[in-house]
Design an enzyme around this catalytic site. Structure first.
Site, short mmCIF file in Angstrom:
data_model
loop_
_atom_site.label_atom_id
_atom_site.label_comp_id
_atom_site.label_asym_id
_atom_site.label_seq_id
_atom_site.Cartn_x
_atom_site.Cartn_y
_atom_site.Cartn_z
N LYS A 123 43.76 53.79 40.39
CA LYS A 123 42.55 53.17 39.81
C LYS A 123 41.28 53.84 40.32
CE LYS A 123 44.11 48.80 38.05
NZ LYS A 123 43.93 47.36 37.95
N LYS A 205 53.75 54.73 32.21
CA LYS A 205 53.90 53.28 31.99
C LYS A 205 53.01 52.82 30.83
CE LYS A 205 51.46 50.35 34.29
NZ LYS A 205 50.75 49.42 35.15
N LYS A 208 47.69 48.25 29.55
CA LYS A 208 46.69 47.65 28.68
C LYS A 208 45.35 48.38 28.74
CE LYS A 208 46.93 43.38 31.40
NZ LYS A 208 46.85 43.27 32.75
P1 TYM Z 1 49.05 43.14 35.46
O1 TYM Z 1 48.08 42.20 34.84
O2 TYM Z 1 48.70 44.59 35.50
O3 TYM Z 1 50.45 43.02 34.74
C1 TYM Z 1 51.07 41.76 34.57
C2 TYM Z 1 52.56 41.88 34.74
O4 TYM Z 1 53.12 42.79 33.79
C3 TYM Z 1 53.91 43.78 34.45
N1 TYM Z 1 53.79 45.04 33.70
C4 TYM Z 1 54.82 45.73 33.23
N2 TYM Z 1 56.15 45.55 33.31
C5 TYM Z 1 56.95 46.45 32.71
N3 TYM Z 1 56.47 47.54 32.03
C6 TYM Z 1 55.14 47.76 31.91
N4 TYM Z 1 54.68 48.81 31.26
C7 TYM Z 1 54.25 46.84 32.54
N5 TYM Z 1 52.90 46.76 32.63
C8 TYM Z 1 52.65 45.65 33.34
C9 TYM Z 1 53.28 43.89 35.84
O5 TYM Z 1 54.18 44.43 36.77
C10 TYM Z 1 52.96 42.45 36.13
O6 TYM Z 1 54.09 41.76 36.59
N6 TYM Z 1 48.25 42.44 40.32
C11 TYM Z 1 48.91 41.91 39.16
C12 TYM Z 1 48.50 40.48 38.83
C13 TYM Z 1 48.65 39.54 39.97
C14 TYM Z 1 49.86 39.01 40.47
C15 TYM Z 1 49.48 38.11 41.52
C16 TYM Z 1 51.21 39.17 40.12
C17 TYM Z 1 47.61 39.01 40.68
N7 TYM Z 1 48.12 38.13 41.63
C18 TYM Z 1 50.43 37.41 42.25
C19 TYM Z 1 52.17 38.45 40.86
C20 TYM Z 1 51.78 37.57 41.91
C21 TYM Z 1 48.56 42.78 37.96
O7 TYM Z 1 47.56 43.45 37.95
O8 TYM Z 1 49.42 42.65 36.93
#
Ligand code: TYM
Length: 340
Positions: A123, A205, A208
């Site tokens: 990032k 990957k 979004k």
């Molecule tokens: P975020 O918002 O980027 O993504 C949300 C969830 O989607 C999963 N993910 C994927 N899984 C498979 N293939 C992909 N291409 C893909 N893109 C995203 C991510 O692994 C995630 O599970 N930091 C976290 C949000 C967060 C969080 C937490 C998660 C904040 N606090 C506490 C668990 C527990 C995040 O940015 O996810």
């Protein structure tokens, strides 16, 4: 620590499950298959699913968009079948204990550990003009999210594994000093769907924050889904075979298909054997359209009722605060903060 749980390992119903998604863009098929879809595996009164709005501030957001996307993600959780009476569905910023615990945990986290986080490195490259302290300490806020609720299991995609690991390290360090304050959480990452790849660059990957054509959004209309899948990058062979190394595009479509159909990749390969990539793409697109249709219509219904969602979010924030305060009080006492 359980590296990657196998798909057959049934979650123990009595455990606390916690996960969150950032409302920082369109929710993608990757978010859905890698995380969101797995949340309902754990449907239980102890499950918490959070709209991680505070996390989104680490990258500049348009305020009106962020507000809209936060509501939209909360509605989507419910539209995907998570019952807000049984699960705690809430916004992170409605529960001030997250930021409070994050401050304390900051004092138990080393710069060196945070420096090793690959997401921070990625990032920082992507947002070179805004490498802020929040981006650096992001994993500490995520650790606070998880630890506040004495979480046992964190269902996430592969990209969040390192963050769950640092959360475990922080919790173990804290417990080592003060006794058993925090439950040590385990990640739940499904082997086959841990990383859904970009449609336009299938060695990357699906994300979004990437260009629109690289992902399918949960809000895409059927024709948009069909068009994006049709344009998905494959290869110059004509054989439908799962081989992520040499055939990343085709393998990604097979993964998506098998996940949504709840079958194995071998079964999908067998079903499509002898057919061309056009058939694979058509099958993938139609499966996604069919999967998303009921979600999209429930989502619209939820947002059409102007009072339903705000009321749910208020009630659930109160439930989350009640749980979070229990942990935070204990932490304050342990570290020696005077509480008359
Ligand atoms: P975020 O918002 O980027 O993504 C949300 C969830 O989607 C999963 N993910 C994927 N899984 C498979 N293939 C992909 N291409 C893909 N893109 C995203 C991510 O692994 C995630 O599970 N930091 C976290 C949000 C967060 C969080 C937490 C998660 C904040 N606090 C506490 C668990 C527990 C995040 O940015 O996810």
């Amino acid at each position: 620590m359980t590296e990657i749980l196998t798909e057959n390992k049934a979650p123990d119903k009595k455990q606390v499950i916690y996960s969150a998604i950032q409302p920082s863009g369109n929710i993608t098929l990757g978010n859905y298959i890698g995380a969101l879809r797995n949340f309902s595996l754990f449907e239980d009164k102890e499950s918490l699913f959070c709209v991680a709005d505070l996390h989104s501030l680490t990258v500049r957001q348009d305020p009106a968009q962020l507000r809209k996307r936060s509501q939209s993600l909360a509605a989507l959780y419910i539209a995907c079948g998570l019952d807000p009476e049984k699960n705690v569905i809430y916004c992170q910023s409605h529960v001030p204990q997250h930021a409070e615990l994050a401050w304390i945990l900051n004092c138990y986290t080393y710069m060196g550990e945070l420096n090793r986080m690959t997401q921070f490195k990625d990032k920082s490259q992507k947002h070179a003009d805004n490498i802020n302290a929040g981006l650096f300490t992001y994993p500490v806020l995520m650790a606070a999210d998880i630890l506040l609720y004495q979480t046992n299991i964190v269902p996430v995609g592969l990209d969040q594994k390192q963050h769950v690991e640092i959360c475990r390290d922080i919790a173990q360090r804290f417990n080592g000093v003060y006794g058993d304050v925090f439950q040590i959480p385990e990640p739940y990452i499904r082997k086959t769907t841990a990383k859904i790849m970009s449609l336009s660059e299938p060695t990357k990957k699906m994300s979004k924050s990437d260009p629109d054509e690289s992902f399918v959004s949960l809000f895409d209309e059927p024709d948009v889904i069909r068009r994006k899948i049709k344009r998905a990058v494959t290869d110059s062979e004509a054989e439908i075979r799962f081989d992520p190394e040499n055939k990343p595009g085709v393998s990604n479509l097979l993964t998506i298909l098998s996940a949504l159909k709840n079958t194995t990749i071998e079964e999908v390969e067998k079903e499509l054997s002898g057919l061309g990539y056009g058939a694979l793409k058509e099958a993938a697109a139609e499966t996604i359209v069919t999967e998303f249709a009921p979600i999209q219509s429930r989502y619209k219904e939820i947002l059409a009722d102007k009072t339903y969602l705000p009321n749910i979010l208020k009630e659930n924030a109160a439930r989350a605060q009640y749980m979070a305060l229990k942990t935070l009080r204990k932490v304050y006492k342990k570290v020696g903060l005077y509480q008359p």
